[in-house]
Design a protein around this motif. Structure first.
Motif, PDB file in Angstrom:
ATOM      1  N   GLU A  78       8.162   1.027  -1.010  1.00 52.12           N
ATOM      2  CA  GLU A  78       9.276   0.492  -0.209  1.00 52.12           C
ATOM      3  C   GLU A  78      10.358   1.532   0.039  1.00 52.12           C
ATOM      4  OE1 GLU A  78      10.969  -2.830  -2.290  1.00 52.12           O
ATOM      5  OE2 GLU A  78       9.868  -4.258  -1.076  1.00 52.12           O
ATOM      6  N   GLU A  79      10.559   2.450  -0.908  1.00 51.08           N
ATOM      7  CA  GLU A  79      11.671   3.393  -0.811  1.00 51.08           C
ATOM      8  C   GLU A  79      11.310   4.711  -0.151  1.00 51.08           C
ATOM      9  OE1 GLU A  79      13.814   3.764  -4.451  1.00 51.08           O
ATOM     10  OE2 GLU A  79      14.056   1.602  -4.643  1.00 51.08           O
ATOM     11  N   CYS A  80      10.178   5.305  -0.553  1.00 56.04           N
ATOM     12  CA  CYS A  80       9.871   6.647  -0.042  1.00 56.04           C
ATOM     13  C   CYS A  80       8.645   6.687   0.869  1.00 56.04           C
ATOM     14  CB  CYS A  80       9.690   7.618  -1.212  1.00 56.04           C
ATOM     15  SG  CYS A  80       8.178   7.346  -2.162  1.00 56.04           S
ATOM     16  N   GLU A  81       7.985   5.552   1.057  1.00 55.64           N
ATOM     17  CA  GLU A  81       6.825   5.445   1.945  1.00 55.64           C
ATOM     18  C   GLU A  81       5.587   6.199   1.432  1.00 55.64           C
ATOM     19  OE1 GLU A  81       6.897   3.994   5.317  1.00 55.64           O
ATOM     20  OE2 GLU A  81       8.886   3.162   4.928  1.00 55.64           O
ATOM     21  N   ALA A  82       5.617   6.674   0.189  1.00 54.92           N
ATOM     22  CA  ALA A  82       4.441   7.349  -0.384  1.00 54.92           C
ATOM     23  C   ALA A  82       3.350   6.310  -0.652  1.00 54.92           C
ATOM     24  CB  ALA A  82       4.814   8.053  -1.681  1.00 54.92           C
ATOM     25  N   PRO A  83       2.083   6.702  -0.514  1.00 55.18           N
ATOM     26  CA  PRO A  83       1.013   5.745  -0.793  1.00 55.18           C
ATOM     27  C   PRO A  83       0.999   5.359  -2.283  1.00 55.18           C
ATOM     28  CG  PRO A  83       0.116   7.875  -0.109  1.00 55.18           C
ATOM     29  CD  PRO A  83       1.595   7.981  -0.052  1.00 55.18           C
ATOM     30  N   ILE A  84       0.741   4.088  -2.549  1.00 54.65           N
ATOM     31  CA  ILE A  84       0.611   3.600  -3.923  1.00 54.65           C
ATOM     32  C   ILE A  84      -0.872   3.577  -4.252  1.00 54.65           C
ATOM     33  CG2 ILE A  84       1.025   1.666  -5.483  1.00 54.65           C
ATOM     34  CD1 ILE A  84       3.378   0.867  -3.672  1.00 54.65           C
ATOM     35  N   PRO A  85      -1.297   4.282  -5.302  1.00 55.09           N
ATOM     36  CA  PRO A  85      -2.729   4.354  -5.626  1.00 55.09           C
ATOM     37  C   PRO A  85      -3.334   2.971  -5.904  1.00 55.09           C
ATOM     38  CG  PRO A  85      -1.475   5.952  -6.907  1.00 55.09           C
ATOM     39  CD  PRO A  85      -0.490   5.074  -6.219  1.00 55.09           C
ATOM     40  N   GLU A  86      -4.599   2.823  -5.583  1.00 56.20           N
ATOM     41  CA  GLU A  86      -5.314   1.561  -5.778  1.00 56.20           C
ATOM     42  C   GLU A  86      -5.282   1.128  -7.245  1.00 56.20           C
ATOM     43  OE1 GLU A  86      -7.246  -1.871  -5.282  1.00 56.20           O
ATOM     44  OE2 GLU A  86      -6.624  -0.583  -3.625  1.00 56.20           O
ATOM     45  N   ALA A  87      -5.404   2.081  -8.161  1.00 55.76           N
ATOM     46  CA  ALA A  87      -5.397   1.734  -9.582  1.00 55.76           C
ATOM     47  C   ALA A  87      -4.071   1.100  -9.995  1.00 55.76           C
ATOM     48  CB  ALA A  87      -5.664   2.979 -10.429  1.00 55.76           C
ATOM     49  N   ARG A  88      -2.960   1.601  -9.480  1.00 54.09           N
ATOM     50  CA  ARG A  88      -1.645   1.018  -9.785  1.00 54.09           C
ATOM     51  C   ARG A  88      -1.531  -0.379  -9.187  1.00 54.09           C
ATOM     52  NH1 ARG A  88       3.484   1.657 -11.424  1.00 54.09           N
ATOM     53  NH2 ARG A  88       5.224   1.087 -10.078  1.00 54.09           N
ATOM     54  N   ARG A  89      -2.001  -0.543  -7.962  1.00 51.01           N
ATOM     55  CA  ARG A  89      -1.942  -1.856  -7.318  1.00 51.01           C
ATOM     56  C   ARG A  89      -2.806  -2.875  -8.043  1.00 51.01           C
ATOM     57  NH1 ARG A  89      -3.785  -1.045  -1.717  1.00 51.01           N
ATOM     58  NH2 ARG A  89      -4.402   1.040  -2.298  1.00 51.01           N
ATOM     59  N   ALA A  90      -3.938  -2.424  -8.597  1.00 42.48           N
ATOM     60  CA  ALA A  90      -4.813  -3.337  -9.343  1.00 42.48           C
ATOM     61  C   ALA A  90      -4.211  -3.683 -10.710  1.00 42.48           C
ATOM     62  CB  ALA A  90      -6.189  -2.709  -9.529  1.00 42.48           C
ATOM     63  N   ALA A  91      -3.546  -2.717 -11.332  1.00 41.78           N
ATOM     64  CA  ALA A  91      -2.979  -2.937 -12.665  1.00 41.78           C
ATOM     65  C   ALA A  91      -1.723  -3.801 -12.623  1.00 41.78           C
ATOM     66  CB  ALA A  91      -2.659  -1.595 -13.322  1.00 41.78           C
ATOM     67  N   LEU A  92      -0.947  -3.681 -11.548  1.00 40.46           N
ATOM     68  CA  LEU A  92       0.315  -4.419 -11.426  1.00 40.46           C
ATOM     69  C   LEU A  92       0.343  -5.216 -10.131  1.00 40.46           C
ATOM     70  CD1 LEU A  92       2.757  -1.579 -12.504  1.00 40.46           C
ATOM     71  CD2 LEU A  92       2.189  -3.610 -13.819  1.00 40.46           C
TER      72      LEU A  92
ATOM     73  N   GLY B 244       1.575  -7.222  -7.167  1.00 38.80           N
ATOM     74  CA  GLY B 244       2.908  -7.362  -6.604  1.00 38.80           C
ATOM     75  C   GLY B 244       3.756  -6.108  -6.676  1.00 38.80           C
ATOM     76  N   VAL B 245       3.142  -4.969  -7.011  1.00 33.89           N
ATOM     77  CA  VAL B 245       3.908  -3.727  -7.126  1.00 33.89           C
ATOM     78  C   VAL B 245       4.432  -3.315  -5.752  1.00 33.89           C
ATOM     79  CG1 VAL B 245       1.969  -2.115  -6.859  1.00 33.89           C
ATOM     80  CG2 VAL B 245       3.924  -1.458  -8.218  1.00 33.89           C
ATOM     81  N   ARG B 246       5.674  -2.818  -5.728  1.00 39.60           N
ATOM     82  CA  ARG B 246       6.311  -2.473  -4.462  1.00 39.60           C
ATOM     83  C   ARG B 246       6.797  -1.025  -4.412  1.00 39.60           C
ATOM     84  NH1 ARG B 246       6.253  -6.941  -2.085  1.00 39.60           N
ATOM     85  NH2 ARG B 246       7.665  -6.585  -0.354  1.00 39.60           N
ATOM     86  N   LEU B 247       6.781  -0.338  -5.560  1.00 38.85           N
ATOM     87  CA  LEU B 247       7.278   1.038  -5.624  1.00 38.85           C
ATOM     88  C   LEU B 247       6.225   1.968  -6.204  1.00 38.85           C
ATOM     89  CD1 LEU B 247      10.807   0.315  -7.162  1.00 38.85           C
ATOM     90  CD2 LEU B 247      10.266   0.688  -4.755  1.00 38.85           C
ATOM     91  N   CYS B 248       6.271   3.238  -5.791  1.00 34.34           N
ATOM     92  CA  CYS B 248       5.404   4.253  -6.393  1.00 34.34           C
ATOM     93  C   CYS B 248       5.932   4.563  -7.801  1.00 34.34           C
ATOM     94  CB  CYS B 248       5.370   5.511  -5.526  1.00 34.34           C
ATOM     95  SG  CYS B 248       6.938   6.410  -5.470  1.00 34.34           S
ATOM     96  N   THR B 249       5.176   5.311  -8.568  1.00 38.92           N
ATOM     97  CA  THR B 249       5.579   5.586  -9.951  1.00 38.92           C
ATOM     98  C   THR B 249       6.865   6.409 -10.025  1.00 38.92           C
ATOM     99  OG1 THR B 249       4.070   7.470  -9.996  1.00 38.92           O
ATOM    100  CG2 THR B 249       3.261   5.407 -10.922  1.00 38.92           C
ATOM    101  N   LEU B 250       7.063   7.330  -9.103  1.00 41.66           N
ATOM    102  CA  LEU B 250       8.285   8.144  -9.126  1.00 41.66           C
ATOM    103  C   LEU B 250       9.524   7.291  -8.862  1.00 41.66           C
ATOM    104  CD1 LEU B 250       7.119  11.376  -7.285  1.00 41.66           C
ATOM    105  CD2 LEU B 250       7.563  11.072  -9.717  1.00 41.66           C
ATOM    106  N   CYS B 251       9.474   6.465  -7.829  1.00 44.83           N
ATOM    107  CA  CYS B 251      10.631   5.618  -7.511  1.00 44.83           C
ATOM    108  C   CYS B 251      10.865   4.581  -8.603  1.00 44.83           C
ATOM    109  CB  CYS B 251      10.423   4.936  -6.162  1.00 44.83           C
ATOM    110  SG  CYS B 251      10.471   6.083  -4.767  1.00 44.83           S
ATOM    111  N   GLN B 252       9.790   4.029  -9.167  1.00 45.26           N
ATOM    112  CA  GLN B 252       9.948   3.059 -10.245  1.00 45.26           C
ATOM    113  C   GLN B 252      10.565   3.720 -11.471  1.00 45.26           C
ATOM    114  OE1 GLN B 252       9.061  -0.410 -10.066  1.00 45.26           O
ATOM    115  NE2 GLN B 252      10.474  -0.330 -11.795  1.00 45.26           N
TER     116      GLN B 252
ATOM    117  N   THR C 140       0.829  -1.207   0.000  1.00 43.74           N
ATOM    118  CA  THR C 140       0.000   0.000   0.000  1.00 43.74           C
ATOM    119  C   THR C 140       0.861   1.253   0.000  1.00 43.74           C
ATOM    120  OG1 THR C 140      -0.153  -0.063   2.400  1.00 43.74           O
ATOM    121  CG2 THR C 140      -1.933  -1.128   1.147  1.00 43.74           C
ATOM    122  N   HIS C 141       2.136   1.106   0.442  1.00 38.27           N
ATOM    123  CA  HIS C 141       3.064   2.238   0.475  1.00 38.27           C
ATOM    124  C   HIS C 141       4.386   1.823  -0.151  1.00 38.27           C
ATOM    125  CE1 HIS C 141       0.100   3.541   3.394  1.00 38.27           C
ATOM    126  NE2 HIS C 141       0.526   4.779   3.168  1.00 38.27           N
TER     127      HIS C 141
END
Length: 86
Positions: A40-54, A56-64, A37-38
């Motif tokens: 791994e690197e910057c602790e920013a919340p990961i949006p639900e849409a990103r989590r649904a699309a990918l 096992g996602v572990r990074l926000c879009t900026l860190c990725q 949900t957040h």
């Protein structure tokens, strides 16, 4: 197109096999499982849409994006022979 001893379509079959193998390899490297949900690197919340699309996602879009950019710096994107010789 005649290719000597190779049967018709053998070259295309080899190309298709190579592409299929590369796609399978890329898919095997995709994350799987529960997404965080957040980040791994910057602790920013990961949006639900990103989590649904990918899954096992572990990074926000900026860190990725930063991670992807760091990986691609060694690639020659110009494609000219001069840039390959440097």
């Amino acid at each position: 197109m005649a290719t000597g001893w190779a049967p018709e379509g053998a070259v295309q079959d080899q190309i298709d096999s190579t592409v299929d193998s590369a796609v399978q390899h890329a898919r095997s490297r995709l994350p799987a499982g529960d997404s965080l949900t957040h980040c791994e690197e910057c602790e920013a919340p990961i949006p639900e849409a990103r989590r649904a699309a990918l899954p096992g996602v572990r990074l926000c879009t900026l860190c990725q994006g930063e991670r992807d950019e760091a990986r691609s710096e060694g690639y020659n994107r110009r494609g000219s022979k001069d840039s390959q010789l440097r």
